[in-house]
Design a protein around this motif. Structure first.
Motif, mmCIF file in Angstrom:
data_model
loop_
_atom_site.group_PDB
_atom_site.id
_atom_site.type_symbol
_atom_site.label_atom_id
_atom_site.label_comp_id
_atom_site.label_asym_id
_atom_site.label_seq_id
_atom_site.Cartn_x
_atom_site.Cartn_y
_atom_site.Cartn_z
ATOM 1 N N ARG A 1 93.980 24.802 60.839
ATOM 2 C CA ARG A 1 94.891 24.760 59.692
ATOM 3 C C ARG A 1 95.758 23.509 59.742
ATOM 4 N NH1 ARG A 1 98.538 29.207 60.130
ATOM 5 N NH2 ARG A 1 99.162 28.787 57.992
ATOM 6 N N LEU B 1 100.628 13.955 41.551
ATOM 7 C CA LEU B 1 100.284 15.115 40.723
ATOM 8 C C LEU B 1 101.166 15.277 39.473
ATOM 9 C CD1 LEU B 1 99.139 17.742 43.335
ATOM 10 C CD2 LEU B 1 97.832 16.934 41.383
ATOM 11 N N GLN C 1 99.556 15.013 35.804
ATOM 12 C CA GLN C 1 99.676 16.092 34.834
ATOM 13 C C GLN C 1 100.240 15.578 33.520
ATOM 14 O OE1 GLN C 1 101.092 20.386 35.343
ATOM 15 N NE2 GLN C 1 102.952 19.325 34.790
ATOM 16 N N ARG D 1 93.135 22.654 49.121
ATOM 17 C CA ARG D 1 92.829 21.578 50.057
ATOM 18 C C ARG D 1 91.876 22.105 51.119
ATOM 19 N NH1 ARG D 1 98.280 21.135 49.087
ATOM 20 N NH2 ARG D 1 98.938 19.153 48.203
ATOM 21 N N ASP E 1 105.339 27.438 53.986
ATOM 22 C CA ASP E 1 103.968 27.539 53.468
ATOM 23 C C ASP E 1 102.965 27.810 54.592
ATOM 24 O OD1 ASP E 1 104.587 24.985 54.433
ATOM 25 O OD2 ASP E 1 103.061 24.003 53.222
ATOM 26 N N LEU E 2 103.189 27.174 55.746
ATOM 27 C CA LEU E 2 102.287 27.403 56.884
ATOM 28 C C LEU E 2 102.439 28.827 57.433
ATOM 29 C CD1 LEU E 2 102.402 24.225 59.159
ATOM 30 C CD2 LEU E 2 100.351 25.314 58.255
ATOM 31 N N VAL E 3 103.671 29.260 57.558
ATOM 32 C CA VAL E 3 103.920 30.594 58.115
ATOM 33 C C VAL E 3 103.387 31.679 57.175
ATOM 34 C CG1 VAL E 3 105.743 32.189 58.856
ATOM 35 C CG2 VAL E 3 105.895 29.793 59.469
ATOM 36 N N GLY F 1 100.860 31.111 55.186
ATOM 37 C CA GLY F 1 99.414 30.906 55.061
ATOM 38 C C GLY F 1 98.959 30.417 53.698
ATOM 39 N N GLU G 1 99.461 27.051 52.728
ATOM 40 C CA GLU G 1 99.670 25.605 52.753
ATOM 41 C C GLU G 1 98.614 24.829 51.980
ATOM 42 O OE1 GLU G 1 98.728 27.407 55.331
ATOM 43 O OE2 GLU G 1 96.898 26.487 56.116
ATOM 44 N N ARG G 2 97.427 25.398 51.840
ATOM 45 C CA ARG G 2 96.362 24.673 51.133
ATOM 46 C C ARG G 2 96.482 24.793 49.625
ATOM 47 N NH1 ARG G 2 90.858 26.182 54.219
ATOM 48 N NH2 ARG G 2 90.044 25.395 52.242
ATOM 49 N N VAL H 1 99.474 24.515 47.850
ATOM 50 C CA VAL H 1 100.683 23.932 47.280
ATOM 51 C C VAL H 1 100.309 22.808 46.312
ATOM 52 C CG1 VAL H 1 102.821 22.685 47.762
ATOM 53 C CG2 VAL H 1 102.029 24.460 49.338
ATOM 54 N N VAL H 2 100.708 22.930 45.070
ATOM 55 C CA VAL H 2 100.471 21.869 44.096
ATOM 56 C C VAL H 2 101.806 21.224 43.745
ATOM 57 C CG1 VAL H 2 99.451 21.259 41.899
ATOM 58 C CG2 VAL H 2 98.619 23.262 43.112
ATOM 59 N N PHE H 3 102.672 21.996 43.117
ATOM 60 C CA PHE H 3 104.013 21.522 42.783
ATOM 61 C C PHE H 3 105.013 22.274 43.638
ATOM 62 C CE2 PHE H 3 101.647 20.921 38.735
ATOM 63 C CZ PHE H 3 101.649 19.530 38.776
ATOM 64 N N ASP H 4 106.228 21.731 43.706
ATOM 65 C CA ASP H 4 107.217 22.359 44.576
ATOM 66 C C ASP H 4 108.570 22.501 43.884
ATOM 67 O OD1 ASP H 4 108.673 19.854 44.940
ATOM 68 O OD2 ASP H 4 106.930 19.207 46.107
ATOM 69 N N ASN I 1 109.990 19.353 42.410
ATOM 70 C CA ASN I 1 109.335 19.022 41.138
ATOM 71 C C ASN I 1 109.967 19.829 40.003
ATOM 72 O OD1 ASN I 1 106.122 18.833 42.748
ATOM 73 N ND2 ASN I 1 107.338 17.116 41.985
ATOM 74 N N ALA J 1 107.563 19.704 36.775
ATOM 75 C CA ALA J 1 106.622 20.816 36.685
ATOM 76 C C ALA J 1 107.391 22.054 36.259
ATOM 77 C CB ALA J 1 105.945 21.069 38.030
ATOM 78 N N GLN K 1 104.321 27.003 37.493
ATOM 79 C CA GLN K 1 103.264 26.182 38.107
ATOM 80 C C GLN K 1 103.514 26.005 39.601
ATOM 81 O OE1 GLN K 1 103.609 22.600 35.721
ATOM 82 N NE2 GLN K 1 101.763 23.165 34.606
ATOM 83 N N GLN L 1 107.608 17.951 50.771
ATOM 84 C CA GLN L 1 107.452 17.441 52.127
ATOM 85 C C GLN L 1 107.809 15.963 52.193
ATOM 86 O OE1 GLN L 1 107.321 18.663 54.897
ATOM 87 N NE2 GLN L 1 105.676 18.051 56.233
#
Lengths: 123, 271
Positions: free
Chosen positions: A21, A39, A43, A67, B47-49, B51, B53-54, B56-59, B62, B68, B72, B90
């Motif tokens: 991971r 991004l 958009q 990802r 996000d990692l904790v 699960g 993390e893969r 994440v697009v906007f935060d 944003n 955003a 979203q 990040q």
């Protein structure tokens, strides 16, 4: 100790999952560190182009990203409004939901290339 | 109208993010629509904790900057109904958190959610201050260790003077202690502060005691909130703490050493 370990069924140690991971998420972060956060701009530009041709509701835009190690997918879903006539018809028939033409789905590899030596195209 | 909870500690590494993930999951498991927000701009880890993390697009940043929409940036948990994660940026720094921006996002979230849980960064800088400013309830995560207890006292002072409730003279933020990484065996040997010692010094009500547990590392390895590990003591202790937060009367477990059978004693000696 080693005898105990030999007989223990370990499907996939959690530490192995942790490493995988981290490798994936950090490859993407390192790759993205140099450039700006693209991004939001991507958009906005996409929406600007589509808005030239159709009226779209900004709240009905969905951007998904997954990802992966070899390949990432970016999915943009834009719900297009029904045509004017269809809208009128839908307004008359309150029960019928105006058909959200879900035409905007596009998949393309994103990111992945830098950390992993070339992204595979999934399309 | 939703309730805003801040998970804070002053000191780093005491288990704020672990506790935020567990607590938010626990609230959602009990049927409350819950969102957990990462306030640690530039060093995101929730996000990692969790699960996710893969995905994440906007935060959060944003959304604050209008780049955003909130829906979203919200990530829906794949395991638990009613649970959402709002990750942070990040790449940017804590100056991106403006009080007006945070307030706008919290107001929008409170239309939809029962609980908003703010995962504070360590320290008493901007990120930490923003995470606690709008809170109705504070959960103070503390380890039974001198520097952690002192820092918790410091953050209690900040809550009492610099939160919105303090500044506007409203009813104060409720404060409860979550004592984590507690090792009853070391306490019995006199090597670690007792629950009562910490309570005496900090003088706030006890929400829960989370025992030191190997399950916490295992859970974070795989990106699963530890409360979902229902056979672990830590998971059960978090579940109890969530119950107590909701007003249930639950006895504290795992505060005394567990009795060991002859077999496990022998094994331990040989290991």
């Amino acid at each position: 100790m080693s005898i105990f370990n030999f007989f223990r069924a370990t499907p996939r140690a959690s530490a192995v999952q942790a490493k995988e991971r981290l490798q994936i998420v950090m490859a993407h972060e390192r790759a993205g560190r140099s450039g700006p956060d693209y991004l939001p701009m991507l958009q906005q530009e996409l929406l600007a182009v589509i808005a030239k041709y159709v009226n779209i509701d900004e709240n009905k835009v969905e951007v998904k990203l997954d990802r992966g190690g070899d390949c990432s997918t970016l999915e943009v879903n834009i719900e297009l409004p029904a045509r004017e006539q269809a809208k009128a018809a839908a307004a008359a028939k309150a029960t019928e939901k105006p058909a959200g033409n879900d035409v905007g789905a596009a998949k393309r590899p994103a990111g992945g290339a830098v950390g992993n030596g070339g992204a595979k195209k999934r399309i | 109208m939703s309730k805003i909870i801040v998970m804070t500690s002053g000191k780093g590494g005491v288990g704020k993010t672990t506790s935020s993930a567990a607590f938010a999951t626990g609230l959602a498991l009990r049927g409350f629509k819950t969102v957990v927000i990462d306030f640690d701009v530039g060093l995101r880890n929730l996000d990692l904790v969790m699960g996710c993390e893969r995905r994440v697009v906007f935060d959060f940043i944003n959304v604050i900057n209008g780049e955003a929409k909130l829906n979203q940036a919200l990530i829906k948990d794949k395991r638990i109904e009613n649970l959402y994660i709002l990750p942070t940026s990040q790449t940017r720094d804590k100056d991106a958190l403006t009080r007006e921006g945070v307030e706008k996002v919290l107001n929008e979230l409170s239309k939809d959610f029962d609980y908003i849980l703010c995962d504070s960064p360590a320290g008493i800088e901007r990120g930490a201050l923003m995470s606690l400013y709008f809170a109705d309830h504070a959960i103070i995560v503390t380890n039974p260790e001198v520097s952690s207890v002192r820092d918790s006292d410091r953050i209690l002072g900040v809550l009492n003077s610099r939160s919105r409730r303090a500044e506007q003279g409203l009813e104060p933020v409720t404060q409860q202690l979550l004592l984590t990484r507690y090792d009853p065996e070391r306490v019995e040997k006199g090597e670690m502060l007792k629950v009562d010692d910490v309570l005496e010094i900090l003088a706030i009500p006890l929400l829960g005691v989370i025992p030191e547990s190997q399950a916490v590392l295992r859970a974070s390895n795989v990106g699963m909130p530890v409360i979902l590990d229902e056979v672990s003591n830590a998971g059960l202790a978090y579940s109890d703490a969530v119950g107590r937060f909701l007003g249930e009367d639950i006895e504290h477990r795992f505060v005394t050493p567990q009795k060991k059978g002859l077999f496990s004693r022998l094994l331990r000696r040989s290991a």
